[in-house]
Design an enzyme around this catalytic site. Sequence first.
Site, PDB file in Angstrom:
ATOM      1  N   ASP A  21       0.827  -1.209   0.000  1.00 27.80           N
ATOM      2  CA  ASP A  21       0.000   0.000   0.000  1.00 27.80           C
ATOM      3  C   ASP A  21       0.863   1.263   0.000  1.00 27.80           C
ATOM      4  O   ASP A  21       1.961   1.280   0.558  1.00 27.80           O
ATOM      5  CB  ASP A  21      -0.933  -0.025   1.229  1.00 27.80           C
ATOM      6  CG  ASP A  21      -2.122   0.898   1.058  1.00 27.80           C
ATOM      7  OD1 ASP A  21      -2.364   1.356  -0.070  1.00 27.80           O
ATOM      8  OD2 ASP A  21      -2.812   1.172   2.058  1.00 27.80           O
ATOM      9  N   HIS A  38       2.514   3.186  -9.157  1.00 23.99           N
ATOM     10  CA  HIS A  38       2.296   1.747  -9.386  1.00 23.99           C
ATOM     11  C   HIS A  38       3.465   1.118 -10.143  1.00 23.99           C
ATOM     12  O   HIS A  38       3.832  -0.025  -9.902  1.00 23.99           O
ATOM     13  CB  HIS A  38       0.984   1.522 -10.143  1.00 23.99           C
ATOM     14  CG  HIS A  38      -0.224   1.937  -9.354  1.00 23.99           C
ATOM     15  ND1 HIS A  38      -0.400   1.568  -8.036  1.00 23.99           N
ATOM     16  CD2 HIS A  38      -1.297   2.691  -9.677  1.00 23.99           C
ATOM     17  CE1 HIS A  38      -1.543   2.081  -7.595  1.00 23.99           C
ATOM     18  NE2 HIS A  38      -2.094   2.776  -8.568  1.00 23.99           N
ATOM     19  N   LEU A 132      11.920 -19.384  -4.042  1.00 22.78           N
ATOM     20  CA  LEU A 132      10.755 -18.698  -3.468  1.00 22.78           C
ATOM     21  C   LEU A 132       9.517 -18.834  -4.358  1.00 22.78           C
ATOM     22  O   LEU A 132       9.629 -18.797  -5.582  1.00 22.78           O
ATOM     23  CB  LEU A 132      11.098 -17.212  -3.333  1.00 22.78           C
ATOM     24  CG  LEU A 132       9.967 -16.294  -2.859  1.00 22.78           C
ATOM     25  CD1 LEU A 132      10.057 -16.103  -1.354  1.00 22.78           C
ATOM     26  CD2 LEU A 132      10.020 -14.932  -3.558  1.00 22.78           C
ATOM     27  N   SER A 197      -8.224  -4.646   5.084  1.00 23.87           N
ATOM     28  CA  SER A 197      -8.796  -4.427   3.747  1.00 23.87           C
ATOM     29  C   SER A 197      -9.119  -5.733   2.990  1.00 23.87           C
ATOM     30  O   SER A 197      -8.747  -5.893   1.818  1.00 23.87           O
ATOM     31  CB  SER A 197      -7.873  -3.532   2.896  1.00 23.87           C
ATOM     32  OG  SER A 197      -7.642  -2.306   3.538  1.00 23.87           O
TER      33      SER A 197
HETATM   34  C1  IPE Z   1      -5.460  -2.729  -0.161  1.00 24.33           C
HETATM   35  O1  IPE Z   1      -5.129  -1.415  -0.368  1.00 24.33           O
HETATM   36  C2  IPE Z   1      -5.404  -3.478  -1.455  1.00 24.33           C
HETATM   37  C3  IPE Z   1      -4.088  -3.620  -2.051  1.00 24.33           C
HETATM   38  C4  IPE Z   1      -2.959  -3.181  -1.565  1.00 24.33           C
HETATM   39  C5  IPE Z   1      -4.062  -4.329  -3.299  1.00 24.33           C
HETATM   40  P1  IPE Z   1      -6.254  -0.298  -0.615  1.00 24.33           P
HETATM   41  O2  IPE Z   1      -5.506   0.969  -0.774  1.00 24.33           O
HETATM   42  O3  IPE Z   1      -7.139  -0.704  -1.713  1.00 24.33           O
HETATM   43  O4  IPE Z   1      -7.055  -0.373   0.748  1.00 24.33           O
HETATM   44  P2  IPE Z   1      -7.912   0.722   1.520  1.00 24.33           P
HETATM   45  O5  IPE Z   1      -8.885   1.284   0.529  1.00 24.33           O
HETATM   46  O6  IPE Z   1      -6.956   1.760   2.019  1.00 24.33           O
HETATM   47  O7  IPE Z   1      -8.553  -0.031   2.638  1.00 24.33           O
HETATM   48  C1  IPE Z   2      -1.394   0.170  -3.394  1.00 30.82           C
HETATM   49  O1  IPE Z   2      -1.241   1.528  -3.465  1.00 30.82           O
HETATM   50  C2  IPE Z   2      -1.620  -0.487  -4.721  1.00 30.82           C
HETATM   51  C3  IPE Z   2      -3.001  -0.915  -4.945  1.00 30.82           C
HETATM   52  C4  IPE Z   2      -3.988  -0.865  -4.101  1.00 30.82           C
HETATM   53  C5  IPE Z   2      -3.313  -1.440  -6.256  1.00 30.82           C
HETATM   54  P1  IPE Z   2      -2.471   2.523  -3.500  1.00 30.82           P
HETATM   55  O2  IPE Z   2      -2.816   2.796  -4.915  1.00 30.82           O
HETATM   56  O3  IPE Z   2      -3.579   2.040  -2.653  1.00 30.82           O
HETATM   57  O4  IPE Z   2      -1.789   3.804  -2.862  1.00 30.82           O
HETATM   58  P2  IPE Z   2      -2.449   4.854  -1.865  1.00 30.82           P
HETATM   59  O5  IPE Z   2      -3.015   4.073  -0.731  1.00 30.82           O
HETATM   60  O6  IPE Z   2      -3.504   5.576  -2.640  1.00 30.82           O
HETATM   61  O7  IPE Z   2      -1.322   5.717  -1.462  1.00 30.82           O
HETATM   62 MG    MG Z   3      -4.112   2.344  -0.722  1.00 34.86          MG
END
Ligand code: IPE
Ligand code: IPE
Ligand code: MG
Length: 245
Positions: A21, A38, A132, A197
Amino acid sequence: MSLEKRVMSKYIPAHIAIILDGNGRWAQKYNFIRTIGHKKGAENLKDMALICNEVGIKVLSVYAFSTENWNRSSSEVEYLMKLPREFEETYKGKFKDKGIRVIFSGRRDRFSKENRELILKTEKKTKDRKGLILNVCYDYGSHTEIIEAVKQISNKYKNNEIELEDINVELMDNHLYTKDLPPLDLLIRTSGELRISNYFLWQLAYSELYFTKKLWPEFNRKELFKALDNFQKRNRRYGGIKEKE
Ligand code: IPE
Ligand code: IPE
Ligand code: MG
């Protein structure tokens, strides 16, 4: 003793999972668009898989796209759907040299035909590798996973393949995406959010949890060793009492 030496001299967890995240916030911090975050996150994932393999971790599960992430803008979803193409290259290069196997967990029916084929191809090309296992959780959500398991088990009951008494923890374990993987020792979530999440709700029963404020693109080798060091200091009781206590 250095942090790395200390960690390497102790028990290395067999299975760790990371909620990747903070890609978006990382991009924002440097005034980039979210997709750059990303891109950086996917690059970091490859580096971290190599490091986890080197450390001796058997399975690295990563939450890369949740069943709820389809709710994001179409341009962001479109970008995130490029991950299977990005990981196709794991059949060669460093991943091949180090024997890293790549598998995907989650729904597949919402992907494009191209992505479904890429996923199958990557899994097939890497399936005999002994290093792994990188388990990419992609269109993954625990609610869906558990509901699917319950449906499969209900069908077996309906067809008289199992008795009601056969329904137990082991049977549930054997109907989840993780059925061939060792129990989850440690879950790491980056970016400072203190929630799960919809990730590994069943598998987390006795896993250790580690939260860090580092955003995923900045979670590096040192941060991984810090998490492992912290994990090694935990007293896992599983509801019992340790003899020393
Ligand atoms: C959780 O992150 C999902 C992934 C990292 C793939 P999100 O950014 O989607 O989660 P919330 O919305 O903060 O709970
Ligand atoms: C995690 O990073 C990747 C996915 C959920 C796909 P985010 O895109 O959720 O990044 P933030 O939470 O908005 O910073
Ligand atoms: Mg996020």
